[in-house]
Design a protein around this motif. Structure first.
Motif, PDB file in Angstrom:
ATOM      1  N   ALA A 387     -27.519 -93.789 -42.788  1.00  0.00           N
ATOM      2  CA  ALA A 387     -28.436 -93.661 -42.053  1.00  0.00           C
ATOM      3  C   ALA A 387     -28.830 -95.129 -41.223  1.00  0.00           C
ATOM      4  CB  ALA A 387     -29.523 -92.853 -42.311  1.00  0.00           C
ATOM      5  N   LYS A 388     -28.895 -96.035 -42.056  1.00  0.00           N
ATOM      6  CA  LYS A 388     -29.319 -97.315 -41.701  1.00  0.00           C
ATOM      7  C   LYS A 388     -27.945 -97.974 -40.627  1.00  0.00           C
ATOM      8  CE  LYS A 388     -29.931-101.893 -43.844  1.00  0.00           C
ATOM      9  NZ  LYS A 388     -30.314-102.767 -45.164  1.00  0.00           N
ATOM     10  N   TYR A 389     -26.718 -97.805 -41.317  1.00  0.00           N
ATOM     11  CA  TYR A 389     -25.585 -98.291 -40.549  1.00  0.00           C
ATOM     12  C   TYR A 389     -25.247 -97.382 -39.447  1.00  0.00           C
ATOM     13  CZ  TYR A 389     -24.883-100.302 -45.310  1.00  0.00           C
ATOM     14  OH  TYR A 389     -24.832-100.756 -46.727  1.00  0.00           O
ATOM     15  N   THR A 411     -27.458 -89.235 -34.013  1.00  0.00           N
ATOM     16  CA  THR A 411     -27.616 -87.886 -34.347  1.00  0.00           C
ATOM     17  C   THR A 411     -27.285 -87.965 -36.084  1.00  0.00           C
ATOM     18  OG1 THR A 411     -26.752 -87.069 -32.197  1.00  0.00           O
ATOM     19  CG2 THR A 411     -26.502 -85.509 -34.131  1.00  0.00           C
ATOM     20  N   SER A 412     -26.455 -88.781 -36.548  1.00  0.00           N
ATOM     21  CA  SER A 412     -26.263 -88.876 -37.835  1.00  0.00           C
ATOM     22  C   SER A 412     -27.145 -89.832 -38.624  1.00  0.00           C
ATOM     23  CB  SER A 412     -24.858 -89.754 -38.049  1.00  0.00           C
ATOM     24  OG  SER A 412     -23.831 -89.150 -37.579  1.00  0.00           O
ATOM     25  N   ALA A 413     -27.870 -90.729 -37.884  1.00  0.00           N
ATOM     26  CA  ALA A 413     -29.074 -91.490 -38.460  1.00  0.00           C
ATOM     27  C   ALA A 413     -30.099 -90.525 -38.715  1.00  0.00           C
ATOM     28  CB  ALA A 413     -29.227 -92.570 -37.710  1.00  0.00           C
ATOM     29  N   LYS A 414     -30.557 -89.663 -38.018  1.00  0.00           N
ATOM     30  CA  LYS A 414     -31.671 -88.924 -37.854  1.00  0.00           C
ATOM     31  C   LYS A 414     -31.806 -87.767 -38.937  1.00  0.00           C
ATOM     32  CE  LYS A 414     -30.818 -85.176 -34.556  1.00  0.00           C
ATOM     33  NZ  LYS A 414     -31.196 -84.826 -33.231  1.00  0.00           N
ATOM     34  N   TYR A 419     -35.085 -92.582 -41.305  1.00  0.00           N
ATOM     35  CA  TYR A 419     -34.469 -93.377 -39.885  1.00  0.00           C
ATOM     36  C   TYR A 419     -34.755 -92.045 -38.663  1.00  0.00           C
ATOM     37  CZ  TYR A 419     -32.967 -97.608 -41.504  1.00  0.00           C
ATOM     38  OH  TYR A 419     -32.644 -98.838 -42.082  1.00  0.00           O
ATOM     39  N   ARG A 420     -35.457 -90.873 -39.045  1.00  0.00           N
ATOM     40  CA  ARG A 420     -35.428 -89.807 -38.411  1.00  0.00           C
ATOM     41  C   ARG A 420     -35.977 -90.128 -36.957  1.00  0.00           C
ATOM     42  NH1 ARG A 420     -38.810 -85.147 -38.231  1.00  0.00           N
ATOM     43  NH2 ARG A 420     -39.774 -85.533 -40.172  1.00  0.00           N
TER      44      ARG A 420
END
Length: 435
Positions: A387-389, A411-414, A419-420
């Protein structure tokens, strides 16, 4: 010449005498059509209306009733054509404007719907109907992303019915969206004075707009007292954004990706809103520690590195040095230390991330993106690291104008709770920039 004048006058007299008979024949067909319509023999009724119209094409009632028959058998296009004839003959026919407005709204021809609702408003003398037409226009404009055009219609509705709670709600919503928070607060407060005894599902939209106004007016004490009244149903996720915890959560994300100034700004706002939130102060301390002068530590670590021959310990020392240089904004030195570390340990994804951040801070955006994309291919990354990356990749690609990569990364991070909020916040920002 005298004979010609007499002949013309005679023919005119004959036409004048014939007109009542023609009108009477038209009326016979009209009465027949009405009986057929009442008997649900709609197609036969339409034929009779057509016969009446042939004989008396200027009688708007014939066209109107024909249109109503087309509506009964769902022939909407035919109905619209017949209603258009009604308006050609009687421009201010309010029933026709109303029915055309609803038809066009259902067909999603919104500009035409708005025109006819506005005409209905102008020609009707019924207060409730006039307000209804304006409220409907406002809702259409809101739904179609043209809410900027709603102010006149809002004020028209309120000029007729100053205590209409729906018009007051949209007034509050409109002025909030245009940064006129004091004005919004006044309209919503007026509405709540009328509906204060209603249930929470009814009042939650009003309280949310009121909270939004309080938030931007920095009336935080009042805001914190009222927020629970807006925290219902679809407004829950919006209410969260008006809290100091929300700012803290996003600030923490920025801290983790070395965006220290953005984190500071958010934390300062959070303190204004709630100066009892200990998490906010703890994070401020961490940022202060991260950005404090590290020259002594760097010198010490570099000194140890000169005599260190063990690859594992050299890798750890270079990792630490890369992080220290990054926090001191010495990006070239950070990149160099990270590169040396990766020569020893190609699988050190922590130091590869540091290198990507240093490249980004130096303005080498494409190189930073390449590093992050490679990094995200590592097997075994935990969800939080991914999520961070991804969040960092989204930030960089968004800055480069690569909306596709940014959207995919956010979309992937959330998917990770940490990180949402930050990812959703950035995605909403992208949507606003595109409008």
């Amino acid at each position: 010449m005298r004979f010609l004048i007499v002949s013309v006058c005679f023919m005119a007299l004959l036409c004048k005498m014939a007109s009542p008979a023609v009108a009477q024949d038209a009326l016979v067909h009209y009465v027949s059509a009405e009986k057929l319509r009442e008997s649900k023999r709609i197609l036969e009724a339409i034929d009779e209306y057509n016969e009446a119209i042939k004989l008396d094409p200027n009688n708007f009632k014939f066209h109107f009733q024909k249109a109503m028959c087309h509506l009964m058998i769902k022939q909407e296009e035919h109905a619209l054509r017949a209603f258009t004839e009604v308006l050609r003959l009687e421009k201010g026919n309010i029933e026709t404007h109303k029915r055309m407005a609803w038809l066009y709204q259902r067909k999603e021809q919104f500009e035409k719907a708005i025109y006819h609702f506005d005409q209905f408003y102008q020609h009707s003398d019924n207060t409730d109907d006039r307000v209804m037409s304006k409220i409907t226009i406002i809702k259409i404009l809101y739904k179609t992303g043209k809410f900027d055009q709603a102010e006149k219609h809002i004020q028209d509705a309120l000029s007729i019915k100053p205590h209409d709670i729906v018009a007051l709600y949209y007034a509050g919503k409109y002025y909030n969206s245009h940064g006129q928070y004091q004005k919004s607060k006044e309209y919503i407060t007026k509405a709540l004075d009328i509906i204060k005894s209603e249930s929470i599902p009814t009042t939650a939209p009003y309280y949310y707009e009121l909270c939004y106004a309080y938030y931007h007016l920095q009336e935080y004490d009042t805001l914190n007292n009222v927020l629970p009244k807006a925290n219902h149903g679809p407004y829950k996720k919006e209410v969260v954004k008006l809290t100091s915890d929300y700012k803290y959560t996003i600030a923490k994300c920025y801290y983790e990706i070395y965006e220290f100034q953005k984190a500071r700004d958010l934390l300062n706002e959070a303190i204004l809103q709630d100066n009892t939130n200990t998490k906010v102060f703890d994070l401020q301390v961490k940022i202060a520690e991260a950005t404090a002068d590290k020259s002594t530590l760097i010198a010490h670590s570099k000194g140890l590195l000169e005599t260190e021959t063990d690859p594992i310990r050299r890798g750890r020392a270079l990792n630490e040095i890369a992080q220290l240089y990054l926090s001191q904004q010495n990006f070239d030195a950070s990149i160099q230390a990270a590169s040396e570390c990766l020569e020893i340990n190609k699988g050190d994804y922590v130091v590869q991330y540091i290198k990507a951040i240093a490249l980004h801070k130096k303005g080498m955006e494409q190189e930073a993106m390449d590093e992050l994309i490679k990094l995200l291919k590592f097997n075994g990354l935990d969800i939080s690291s991914k999520a961070k990356y991804n969040f960092t990749l989204g930030m960089i690609s968004m800055g480069m104008g690569d909306q596709v990569t940014a959207k995919r990364a956010f979309t992937s991070a959330k998917l990770d709770n940490n990180y949402r909020f930050a990812a959703i916040d950035m995605m909403e920002s992208m949507i606003q920039d595109q409008q």
